[in-house]
Every structure is written in C-alpha cells, then in structure tokens.
Write an enzyme that holds these catalytic residues in place. Sequence first.
Site, PDB file in Angstrom:
ATOM      1  N   ASP A 134       9.821  -5.087  -0.586  1.00 39.07           N
ATOM      2  CA  ASP A 134      10.146  -4.421  -1.859  1.00 39.07           C
ATOM      3  C   ASP A 134      11.366  -5.067  -2.515  1.00 39.07           C
ATOM      4  OD1 ASP A 134       8.407  -2.410  -2.685  1.00 39.07           O
ATOM      5  OD2 ASP A 134       9.124  -1.022  -1.143  1.00 39.07           O
ATOM      6  N   GLN A 181       8.683   4.319   1.408  1.00 37.80           N
ATOM      7  CA  GLN A 181       8.168   4.886   0.158  1.00 37.80           C
ATOM      8  C   GLN A 181       9.213   5.802  -0.472  1.00 37.80           C
ATOM      9  OE1 GLN A 181       5.091   4.037  -1.244  1.00 37.80           O
ATOM     10  NE2 GLN A 181       5.917   5.139  -3.000  1.00 37.80           N
ATOM     11  N   LYS A 234      -1.685   0.967  -2.223  1.00 39.87           N
ATOM     12  CA  LYS A 234      -1.199  -0.165  -1.413  1.00 39.87           C
ATOM     13  C   LYS A 234      -2.170  -0.434  -0.254  1.00 39.87           C
ATOM     14  CE  LYS A 234       3.548   0.825  -2.621  1.00 39.87           C
ATOM     15  NZ  LYS A 234       4.769   1.552  -2.293  1.00 39.87           N
TER      16      LYS A 234
END
Length: 272
Positions: free
Chosen positions: A114, A91, A47
């Site tokens: 997300d 995460q 990322k």
Amino acid sequence: MILDGKLVSNKIKEELKDYIQENNLEYGIAVIQVGDDPASNVYIKNKKKVAEYLNVNFNHFKFDLDITDDIVIRKIESLNKDKKINGIIVQLPLPDHLNVDKIINAIDETKDIDGLTIKNCGNLFSNNPGIISCTPYGIIKLLEYYNINLEGKNAVIVGRSKLVGKPLIELLLRKNATVTVCHSKTKHLKDYTKKADLLICAVGCKHLITKNMVKRGSIIVDVGINKVDNKLYGDVDFKHVSKKAKYITPVPGGVGPMTVALLYYNLIKKES
Ligand code: NDP
C-alpha cells in the site's frame, strides 16, 4: 472524454498475469482486517477477486473489534518473516482504540504494497526507490495511459490526506506541474478550482465540485467515493462537469479500479 479506469486497470492486470505466468512466479499476500466494516468487506472482496485472477495466494486475517495493538503487530511481525507472503495490507480504517501509525509501520517496507509506511513515504519524498501509495500512483498511471502531459499545468488537489493528497503533491511535481493543495480550511475553494488545468478531488463529499467551479477544457480526476441511498457518487457532479471538462474520471469506474490494480503492480513490480 472519459478516463476509463476500468479499461486501463484491466490492461495492467492482464500484463501482470502474463508476467507471472511467463516467469512461473508465485506470490502471496495477507490482508489484516479488524472488525466487520461493510465498506471494508467490499474493498477486500474486490482485492480477492483480482488475486484469484492473477493466481496470487490471498490470506485474509479477520480480528475482532476489541483486539489490541500488540496482537495485530505480532501478526504482522510473523507475516514479515513468512517467505510465502510478499505483500501485507492492513485494511483501513481501523477502530479508534488502535494506533494506526504503529500498526502500519510494523509492516516490513518491502512488503508494504500500500506504500503507507514512514519508510516508503520518506522514500517517495526523497526520490528514492520504494513503494508508492496505490491511489495516487493509479491516478498518475491513468493520466500517462492517455498521454496527458502535465508539464507547466496548474494542478489543484482538493484534500491533503496521507493516503491521497500528500503523495500526489510529489508525483505531480515530478511531472513538472505547478501544484496547489486545498483542504477544509481553504477559503473560497472555487477561486482555486476555477484556475485548475488538472483538478483532483479527494474529499469524500458528494458533488462538492460543481460545473461553475471548473475551468472549460480541464482534466478532472474524482477520487471521492460517497454512498448515498445505496448508490455511489463521486466528489464531482459528473453529469454537469463532464460537459465542460476535456477529460474526466467517472465514479465508479475511474480511480477505484486503478487503486486495486496498482496494489498488485506494487506487489509484482518490486521483484521484477
Ligand atoms: P480524508 O478524510 O483522510 O481526507 C479528506 C480531505 O478532504 C482532508 O484533507 C480534508 O481537509 C479535506 N476536506 C474536507 N472537507 C473539505 C471541503 N469542504 N473542502 C475542501 N477540502 C475538504 O479522506 P481520504 O483522502 O482518505 O479519502 C478521500 C475520499 O476519497 C473519500 O471519499 C474516500 O472514500 C475516497 N478514496 C477513494 C479511493 C479510491 O480508490 N477511489 C482510495 C482512497 C480514498 P482537512 O485536512 O483540513 O481535514
């Protein structure tokens, strides 16, 4: 034919980079990590690489494994208020002692790139504008790139997680596919996969899908990532299944790069 996630994700990233440069935009994202999980470290590195390519300001906050919900949530609340932060990622997976739902839902829905908060999941299923979870969205973008029409197709999803399987149900219905979902309690999985015009497998089990389980001429999307002896494998036995499928995604180089590209698409698209 290979559905080349690397190629398509590179095109998306190029377009995003041009868009940022042409409009002189500045973006910042924050990644919250708890502990030092090796797989998470790799995902975060990927990322970060894309952030550098796009010139997006990347802020990595790494907490010790024994951190409490409250401390993580306080960090998220301060990032929610921070005008220089446009996207917040927690995460996953988080260690078991943390309340994942509470932590994810602390993220402001407009910064939830997300697409995992209850608000964004609700928006998806209510057909309201919102942020769509990156992996399912990436799969749809990949199929769109290859002009694959799903109307009337028999789509079978193996895996019913909140992250992949469930959002896919809605996204495939929007494409007018007929959707069936299989999971660990499904009996005679092959009876379903054999009938699939589009088979999407998101389980996490190396080579769960073998050649005799797929229909000739079908479209196969392999979401699974399984590391065995330091090598990556999908959920699909690519070598043999690819001989029977019309389209298939490889692992690596299929859904994985699309997921990362869509994260940044979600960051930038919501303000464009
Ligand atoms: P989860 O563990 O949350 O879900 C797995 C799903 O598979 C569950 O619904 C489970 O059923 C089902 N399942 C387990 N065993 C079987 C079986 N034998 N037959 C049929 N279904 C089964 O995983 P995720 O959805 O988070 O991830 C799935 C895979 O995709 C993993 O390998 C992950 O690493 C990968 N992944 C890849 C991404 C990418 O960018 N390429 C992004 C996200 C995930 P039940 O609900 O009954 O337990």
